[in-house]
Design an enzyme around this catalytic site. Structure first.
Site, PDB file in Angstrom:
ATOM      1  N   SER A  55       0.473  -1.739  -0.016  1.00 20.54           N
ATOM      2  CA  SER A  55      -0.019  -0.311   0.282  1.00 20.54           C
ATOM      3  C   SER A  55       0.950   1.243  -0.170  1.00 20.54           C
ATOM      4  O   SER A  55       0.082   2.276  -0.254  1.00 20.54           O
ATOM      5  CB  SER A  55      -0.963  -0.232   1.004  1.00 20.54           C
ATOM      6  N   TYR A 143       5.583 -12.091   4.228  1.00 17.69           N
ATOM      7  CA  TYR A 143       5.055 -11.074   3.410  1.00 17.69           C
ATOM      8  C   TYR A 143       5.057 -11.667   2.185  1.00 17.69           C
ATOM      9  O   TYR A 143       5.314 -11.831   1.290  1.00 17.69           O
ATOM     10  CB  TYR A 143       4.897 -10.033   3.147  1.00 17.69           C
ATOM     11  N   LYS A 172       2.256 -12.241   7.039  1.00 14.12           N
ATOM     12  CA  LYS A 172       1.556 -11.881   5.910  1.00 14.12           C
ATOM     13  C   LYS A 172       1.035 -13.028   5.022  1.00 14.12           C
ATOM     14  O   LYS A 172       1.887 -12.487   3.607  1.00 14.12           O
ATOM     15  CB  LYS A 172       1.810 -10.780   6.218  1.00 14.12           C
ATOM     16  N   VAL A 214      -3.941  -7.147   7.858  1.00 12.56           N
ATOM     17  CA  VAL A 214      -2.557  -5.994   7.223  1.00 12.56           C
ATOM     18  C   VAL A 214      -3.656  -5.337   5.975  1.00 12.56           C
ATOM     19  O   VAL A 214      -3.258  -6.529   5.192  1.00 12.56           O
ATOM     20  CB  VAL A 214      -1.531  -6.324   6.703  1.00 12.56           C
TER      21      VAL A 214
END
Length: 310
Positions: A55, A143, A172, A214
């Protein structure tokens, strides 16, 4: 209690807000607005803050800008909640450099993405993460986002990394394969921190023992995403389920174009940022912007007269 054990406790049951990187009209990073966004996030209930993840458009930033964004965010957080900057890239040495910088500034953990574009095999991923993890005295959260990296970190590879590197404390998973994420906890252990990066799996992930989420949607309605986790933590499953479904229309529209473009449109309509991305990314079509506005007004008060251009 070790730092690893302490941060694992602090990161269980949380909504980690993956804050966008705001740009000014001239394309430079707007560090003052970044500070304001982080303060608003914490006051709105977000349990932890991350920057320079997906993001945060890390591939649009120079390494120097990424370090300054991390430093700015660390100052803005000011110890109020855990801080987990994204430090991964497609370049191994750059990832190591950024992860060491995160440790130097006092981050609580680092979020390290699977290298994108170059599609390393599983043995290469194991070596990459082991080298990163052993180079720093800092908790690491892997991630895994195969839709954007073009390679999936397999469960057995992750389990091997986590067993050999005690500071690799979680993952994540932006992975739509729900069987895969179940097997993460089976192979890595139930105390391994499993975070959802798929908005429609944030609530279901809690049910199998996940640690939280998240979610890019937290950029827009941090209080509702945090409340869903709070309700779960407090045993109010009905309220958590209600919020899961309440958020679905917003989740859907925020991913009709590549994240974070729709989120930046939303934040622009709310008067929080100047909505701009760096090429090769750009704002969504005018039609999608209107759809975002139509959905968004059911959740928040829009800035009067706000409009977005493309």
């Amino acid at each position: 209690m070790s730092n690893v054990d302490e941060i694992k406790q602090r990161l269980r049951g949380v909504s980690i807000a993956p804050v966008i990187t705001p740009f000014k009209e001239d394309g430079s990073v707007d560090y003052n607005t970044l500070e304001s966004l982080i303060d608003w996030q914490i006051k709105s209930g977000s349990h932890a803050i991350s920057v320079t993840g997906t993001s945060g458009e890390p591939s649009s930033l120079t390494p120097e800008e990424r370090v300054k964004v991390m430093e700015t965010a660390m100052k803005a957080v000011d110890g109020r909640v855990p801080f987990l900057p994204g430090t991964g890239s497609t370049n191994h040495e750059e990832t190591k450099y950024l992860t060491k910088k995160a440790a130097e500034i006092g981050a609580d953990a680092a979020l390290v993405i699977v290298p994108y574009y170059n599609k390393p095999n599983q043995d290469a991923l194991y070596k990459h993460y082991k080298t990163i993890a052993t180079s720093v005295d800092l908790p690491i959260i892997v991630y895994n986002i195969p839709g954007r990296t073009a390679v999936n970190l397999e469960v057995d590879t992750l389990a091997k990394i986590s067993k050999e590197c005690p500071n690799v404390i979680g993952v994540k998973e932006s992975n739509k394969d729900f069987e895969h994420v179940n097997r993460v906890l089976l192979k890595c252990g139930r105390d391994f921190l499993l975070f959802s990066g798929i908005e429609l799996l944030c609530f279901p992930m809690l049910a199998i023992g996940g640690a939280g989420s998240v979610s890019a949607t937290a950029n827009v309605v941090p209080e509702k995403v945090a409340e869903m986790h709070d309700a779960w933590n407090n045993g109010d499953l009905k309220r958590a389920q209600e919020l899961h479904y309440e958020l679905m229309p917003l989740n859907d529209v925020l991913f009709k174009d590549t994240n974070p473009a729709p989120a930046k449109v939303a934040l622009g309509l709310m008067g929080k940022i100047h909505p701009a991305l760096r090429l090769p990314m750009d704002l969504p079509s005018k039609e999608l912007q209107e759809e975002i506005k139509s959905v968004l007004e059911n959740y928040v008060e829009l800035n009067e007269g706000a409009s977005i251009t493309r």
